[in-house]
Design a protein around this motif. Structure first.
Motif, short mmCIF file in Angstrom:
data_model
loop_
_atom_site.label_atom_id
_atom_site.label_comp_id
_atom_site.label_asym_id
_atom_site.label_seq_id
_atom_site.Cartn_x
_atom_site.Cartn_y
_atom_site.Cartn_z
N SER A 144 100.54 91.47 11.75
CA SER A 144 99.89 91.50 10.44
C SER A 144 98.66 92.40 10.49
N PRO A 145 98.47 93.22 9.46
CA PRO A 145 97.28 94.08 9.43
C PRO A 145 96.02 93.27 9.08
N PRO A 146 94.88 93.87 9.42
CA PRO A 146 94.67 95.13 10.13
C PRO A 146 94.88 94.97 11.63
N ILE A 147 95.25 96.07 12.28
CA ILE A 147 95.48 96.07 13.73
C ILE A 147 94.44 96.98 14.38
N PHE A 148 93.82 96.50 15.43
CA PHE A 148 92.79 97.23 16.15
C PHE A 148 93.37 97.70 17.48
N TYR A 149 93.16 98.99 17.80
CA TYR A 149 93.71 99.59 19.03
C TYR A 149 92.58 100.08 19.94
N GLN A 150 92.78 99.90 21.25
CA GLN A 150 91.90 100.47 22.26
C GLN A 150 92.74 101.28 23.25
N PHE A 151 92.18 102.43 23.69
CA PHE A 151 92.88 103.34 24.59
C PHE A 151 92.17 103.38 25.93
N TYR A 152 92.97 103.34 27.02
CA TYR A 152 92.42 103.23 28.37
C TYR A 152 92.93 104.36 29.26
N HIS A 153 92.02 104.87 30.12
CA HIS A 153 92.40 105.68 31.27
C HIS A 153 92.09 104.84 32.50
N GLY A 181 95.96 110.63 36.09
CA GLY A 181 96.24 109.23 36.39
C GLY A 181 97.01 108.53 35.29
N ASN A 182 96.75 107.24 35.14
CA ASN A 182 97.53 106.39 34.24
C ASN A 182 96.76 106.06 32.97
N PHE A 183 97.51 105.98 31.88
CA PHE A 183 96.94 105.66 30.57
C PHE A 183 97.67 104.44 29.98
N SER A 184 96.97 103.69 29.13
CA SER A 184 97.57 102.55 28.44
C SER A 184 96.78 102.29 27.17
N CYS A 185 97.28 101.37 26.34
CA CYS A 185 96.57 100.99 25.11
C CYS A 185 96.75 99.51 24.86
N GLU A 186 95.91 98.97 23.99
CA GLU A 186 95.93 97.54 23.67
C GLU A 186 95.86 97.37 22.16
N ALA A 187 96.64 96.42 21.64
CA ALA A 187 96.66 96.13 20.20
C ALA A 187 96.27 94.67 19.98
N SER A 188 95.50 94.43 18.91
CA SER A 188 95.11 93.06 18.56
C SER A 188 94.87 92.98 17.05
N ASN A 189 95.08 91.79 16.49
CA ASN A 189 94.83 91.55 15.07
C ASN A 189 94.18 90.19 14.83
N GLY A 190 93.46 89.71 15.84
CA GLY A 190 92.81 88.41 15.70
C GLY A 190 93.70 87.24 16.08
N GLN A 191 94.95 87.53 16.40
CA GLN A 191 95.89 86.48 16.79
C GLN A 191 96.35 86.67 18.23
N GLY A 192 95.49 87.27 19.05
CA GLY A 192 95.86 87.57 20.42
C GLY A 192 96.05 89.06 20.61
N ALA A 193 95.92 89.52 21.85
CA ALA A 193 96.04 90.94 22.17
C ALA A 193 97.25 91.18 23.07
N GLN A 194 97.80 92.39 22.96
CA GLN A 194 98.94 92.80 23.78
C GLN A 194 98.64 94.17 24.37
N ARG A 195 98.99 94.36 25.66
CA ARG A 195 98.74 95.62 26.37
C ARG A 195 100.06 96.37 26.56
#
Length: 300
Positions: A144-153, A181-195
């Motif tokens: 469900s929106p809004p979705i917040f994203y973070q980007f990692y190196h 190296g390695n990159f990843s991202c994380e998504a969250s919408n206040g109902q828990g985060a997923q990597r």
């Protein structure tokens, strides 16, 4: 009041007043529920005069969900496993033997946790050159929106972005040697985060822009003779050699004496040495390079 009038009022049959107010509340309160959780619709009346029949409806058109009859001020209807498709408007009604009285509409929202996002690179793919502008795109297919994203190196946060209406988001950065190296991202919408899963980026350097060294090119010019036998003169043979060294090109002209044909030799002997000297002086009056003992490597 006259006694006879009081007696008349008491003799008339008196019916109890019916319900006048019906309301619908939810548990959890506020009309928000997580996908997979339980939703309870609580219908209430302002008074009880006996058995009351309760009705629950979905949508403004009134699709009936449940009916219960009981002598109580409240009654509950439960939806045990809420799905995203269950988001809608709901209302209830109560009937104590007269016309049913409906409640107001209540909007129910189903919150969907984000799914595991997928990280992809832009046009560069997983092969990039130092100095390039690299795009990271992260997308959770559900949530469900809004979705917040973070980007990692590795474990370092590069930046963040958001998707107010759902979907994915991107982050751009200029590639340096430290970004290998390695990159990843994380998504969250206040109902828990997923990597996301880790994606490796391979860095390459730019190709050298030095000019290509070309091998020497030799241009041979054979001897030419005039058509008239009386005007024949010996013509030299020239070799033009181009030598490439770094960003410079050297042009060397070689002179090779030619053996005169018998007719030409006779012409020279007939006109004497002085004329021959004048011809030679005219032909070779300009400075020329004597490379009789010059080595090719020395020219480089």
């Amino acid at each position: 009041m006259l006694p006879w009038l009081l007696l008349l009022i008491c003799a008339l049959p008196c019916e109890p007043a019916g319900i006048s107010d019906v309301s619908l509340k939810t548990r959890p309160p506020g009309g928000w529920v997580m996908e997979g959780d339980k939703l309870v619709l609580i219908c209430s009346v302002d008074r009880v005069t006996g058995n009351i029949t309760y009705f629950w409806y979905r949508g403004a058109l009134g699709y009936q969900l449940e009916t219960k009859t009981q002598p109580s001020l409240t009654a509950e209807f439960e939806i045990s496993d809420m799905k995203q498709s269950d988001a809608d408007q709901y209302y209830c009604a109560a009937n104590d033997g007269h016309d049913p009285i409906p409640s107001e509409l209540v909007s129910i929202h189903v919150r969907v946790p984000v799914s595991r996002p997928v990280l992809t690179f832009g046009d560069s793919g997983t092969q990039a050159v130092l100095g390039d502008l690299v795009e990271l795109h992260c997308k959770a297919l559900r949530g469900s929106p809004p979705i917040f994203y973070q980007f990692y190196h590795e474990s370092i946060i590069l930046g963040n972005s958001s998707a107010p209406s759902g979907g994915g988001a991107s982050f751009n950065f200029s590639l340096t040697a430290e970004h290998s190296g390695n990159f990843s991202c994380e998504a969250s919408n206040g109902q828990g985060a997923q990597r996301s899963e880790v994606v490796a980026l391979n860095l390459t350097g730019r190709q050298s822009e030095d000019p290509v060294r070309s091998p020497p090119q030799t241009v041979l010019q054979g001897p030419t003779y005039p058509k008239s036998p009386d005007s024949r003169q010996p013509e030299p043979l020239y070799e033009n050699v181009n030598i490439v060294s770094g960003n410079e090109v050297y042009s060397l002209v070689y002179h090779t004496p030619q053996v005169l044909e018998p007719a030409a030799a006779q012409h020279v002997r007939t006109h004497g040495a002085s004329e021959s000297f004048q011809v030679s002086s005219g032909l070779y009056s300009k400075p020329r390079i004597n490379i009789a003992h010059m080595d090719y490597e020395d020219a480089m």
